[in-house]
Design an enzyme around this catalytic site. Structure first.
Site, PDB file in Angstrom:
ATOM      1  N   HIS A 155       0.871  -1.281  -0.021  1.00 49.18           N
ATOM      2  CA  HIS A 155       0.025   0.016  -0.162  1.00 49.18           C
ATOM      3  C   HIS A 155       0.577   1.212  -0.115  1.00 49.18           C
ATOM      4  O   HIS A 155       0.627   2.318  -0.565  1.00 49.18           O
ATOM      5  CB  HIS A 155      -0.785  -0.104   1.101  1.00 49.18           C
ATOM      6  CG  HIS A 155      -1.725  -1.122   1.341  1.00 49.18           C
ATOM      7  ND1 HIS A 155      -1.658  -2.238   2.299  1.00 49.18           N
ATOM      8  CD2 HIS A 155      -3.123  -1.150   0.644  1.00 49.18           C
ATOM      9  CE1 HIS A 155      -3.063  -2.891   2.175  1.00 49.18           C
ATOM     10  NE2 HIS A 155      -3.647  -2.506   1.127  1.00 49.18           N
ATOM     11  N   GLY A 179      -3.294  -1.642  -6.895  1.00 46.89           N
ATOM     12  CA  GLY A 179      -2.274  -2.727  -6.837  1.00 46.89           C
ATOM     13  C   GLY A 179      -2.511  -3.590  -8.131  1.00 46.89           C
ATOM     14  O   GLY A 179      -3.682  -3.943  -8.117  1.00 46.89           O
ATOM     15  N   GLN A 204      -9.441  -7.117 -10.596  1.00 46.93           N
ATOM     16  CA  GLN A 204     -10.127  -5.603  -9.927  1.00 46.93           C
ATOM     17  C   GLN A 204      -9.611  -4.673 -10.598  1.00 46.93           C
ATOM     18  O   GLN A 204     -10.466  -3.884 -11.048  1.00 46.93           O
ATOM     19  CB  GLN A 204      -9.587  -5.641  -8.337  1.00 46.93           C
ATOM     20  CG  GLN A 204      -9.961  -4.201  -7.854  1.00 46.93           C
ATOM     21  CD  GLN A 204      -9.706  -4.463  -6.392  1.00 46.93           C
ATOM     22  OE1 GLN A 204     -10.432  -4.677  -5.623  1.00 46.93           O
ATOM     23  NE2 GLN A 204      -8.551  -3.769  -5.901  1.00 46.93           N
ATOM     24  N   LEU A 245       2.664  -9.484  -1.222  1.00 44.19           N
ATOM     25  CA  LEU A 245       2.318  -8.860   0.303  1.00 44.19           C
ATOM     26  C   LEU A 245       0.707  -8.761  -0.008  1.00 44.19           C
ATOM     27  O   LEU A 245       0.369  -8.539  -0.945  1.00 44.19           O
ATOM     28  CB  LEU A 245       2.857  -7.549   0.507  1.00 44.19           C
ATOM     29  CG  LEU A 245       4.563  -7.497   0.426  1.00 44.19           C
ATOM     30  CD1 LEU A 245       4.911  -6.023   1.050  1.00 44.19           C
ATOM     31  CD2 LEU A 245       4.924  -8.562   1.459  1.00 44.19           C
ATOM     32  N   ARG A 295      -4.067 -10.427   4.034  1.00 45.32           N
ATOM     33  CA  ARG A 295      -4.525 -11.765   4.455  1.00 45.32           C
ATOM     34  C   ARG A 295      -3.454 -12.610   4.836  1.00 45.32           C
ATOM     35  O   ARG A 295      -3.449 -13.687   5.480  1.00 45.32           O
ATOM     36  CB  ARG A 295      -5.349 -12.381   3.506  1.00 45.32           C
ATOM     37  CG  ARG A 295      -6.823 -11.956   3.407  1.00 45.32           C
ATOM     38  CD  ARG A 295      -7.720 -12.532   2.402  1.00 45.32           C
ATOM     39  NE  ARG A 295      -8.867 -11.996   2.591  1.00 45.32           N
ATOM     40  CZ  ARG A 295      -9.625 -11.076   1.784  1.00 45.32           C
ATOM     41  NH1 ARG A 295      -8.843 -10.657   0.853  1.00 45.32           N
ATOM     42  NH2 ARG A 295     -10.975 -10.714   1.816  1.00 45.32           N
TER      43      ARG A 295
HETATM   44  O1  PAF Z   1      -8.140  -3.523  -3.092  1.00 43.36           O
HETATM   45  C1  PAF Z   1      -8.798  -3.381  -2.103  1.00 43.36           C
HETATM   46  O2  PAF Z   1      -8.442  -3.144  -1.091  1.00 43.36           O
HETATM   47  C2  PAF Z   1     -10.409  -2.957  -2.153  1.00 43.36           C
HETATM   48  O3  PAF Z   1     -11.069  -4.015  -3.137  1.00 43.36           O
HETATM   49  C3  PAF Z   1     -10.729  -1.674  -2.681  1.00 43.36           C
HETATM   50  C4  PAF Z   1     -10.271  -1.417  -3.898  1.00 43.36           C
HETATM   51  C5  PAF Z   1     -10.154  -0.693  -1.634  1.00 43.36           C
HETATM   52  C6  PAF Z   1     -12.410  -1.479  -2.516  1.00 43.36           C
HETATM   53  O4  PAF Z   1     -12.792  -1.914  -1.440  1.00 43.36           O
END
Ligand code: PAF
Length: 282
Positions: free
Chosen positions: A37, A149, A155, A186, A189
């Site tokens: 992150h 990411g 996603q 990383l 979870r």
């Molecule tokens: O990747 C994530 O952490 C989540 O899916 C996100 C993009 C913050 C949406 O809740």
């Protein structure tokens, strides 16, 4: 750095920056931040004047038997790390501030057919939850650019497609996956893994690398190549759910393709891990 919990406080700050003509980057997260992150945050700084990080564990993207309740929450520590990264604003709303007319929301967004494949086949409703919350967060923050990411490759593709289809005025940028020295991607979870499972976990990256090696050697029997590595994962104690070769936009590859992404999901003990690897041939 300011941490706000209400959309009205967020909007007041965003309006000030907009009035000054400043460019705003968004990094949406579910908190429990790790080095992956923080790398997204640093990249966001290079793309805009102001960086907003949202911390919201989105109930809409968890299935009834998934880990919403036990998903790790660590806002004070997250805020400390974000402050150290020079983030301008953290938005950590409660559920009712995101889903203003009650939960679950009457309006949702589904990107078809991609949302039902790969991750979506094992987590029904997951990508509808993701697309819907990302749209709400985009409407709340109104970013010029948002950074996601590449570990969650599917996603990223779904968010890009939603933004294009709905003409949302934000650029969506992917950033490469951060890995431990042994190759494990990383992920928040990973902390569910026992010490023994943590030792085994890089096997998932090894399977991706083996498929990548096959592709680089010119193999185009994609299904057989993946089946071999699914077996290897099973033998190593994983319960693999899928391992597939796709094109970068997640279409089925055809012979002669040279640009791929290999995607995998596997359960180890009680922890579900996902990862992917981009393979580009010269
Ligand atoms: O990747 C994530 O952490 C989540 O899916 C996100 C993009 C913050 C949406 O809740």
């Amino acid at each position: 750095m300011n941490t706000v919990h209400l959309a009205s406080e967020l909007r007041a700050q965003i309006s000030q920056w907009r009035a000054r003509g400043e460019r705003i980057a968004l990094v949406p997260t579910m908190g429990n931040l790790h080095a992956g992150h923080l790398a997204l945050v640093r990249h966001a700084h290079s793309l805009a004047d102001r960086v907003v990080v949202t911390v919201f564990v989105n109930p809409l993207q968890f299935g009834p038997n998934e880990d919403f309740g036990r998903y790790p929450r660590s806002l004070p520590e997250d805020v400390r790390q974000l402050e150290a990264q020079g983030v301008d604003l953290v938005y950590a709303p409660p559920v009712e501030e995101v889903y203003v007319n009650g939960f679950p929301p009457a309006t949702t967004i589904t990107v078809s057919p991609l949302s039902a494949e790969l991750e979506g086949a094992f987590r029904p409703g997951f990508f509808t939850g993701v697309a819907t919350v990302v749209a709400i967060l985009f409407n709340s923050v109104q970013p010029d650019v948002a950074v996601f990411g590449e570990k969650d490759w599917q996603q990223l593709q779904i968010v890009k497609r939603m933004v294009a289809d709905l003409r949302m005025p934000a650029d969506v940028v992917g950033y490469p996956t951060e890995r431990a020295a042994d190759g494990l991607a990383l992920s928040s979870r990973n902390q569910y893994l026992t010490p023994a499972e943590r030792e085994q976990a890089p096997g998932i990256h090894a399977a991706l690398q083996a498929v990548a090696a096959g592709l680089r050697a010119g193999r185009d029997d994609y299904a057989a190549l993946c089946a071999e590595q699914m077996q290897r994962l099973e033998a190593a104690g994983f319960r693999p759910q899928y391992l597939e070769v796709r094109t970068p936009v997640l279409a089925q590859p055809t012979a002669g393709d040279k640009d791929f992404v290999v995607l995998v999901a596997a359960v180890l003990g009680t922890t579900r891990l996902i990862d992917n690897l981009r393979v580009e041939q010269p």
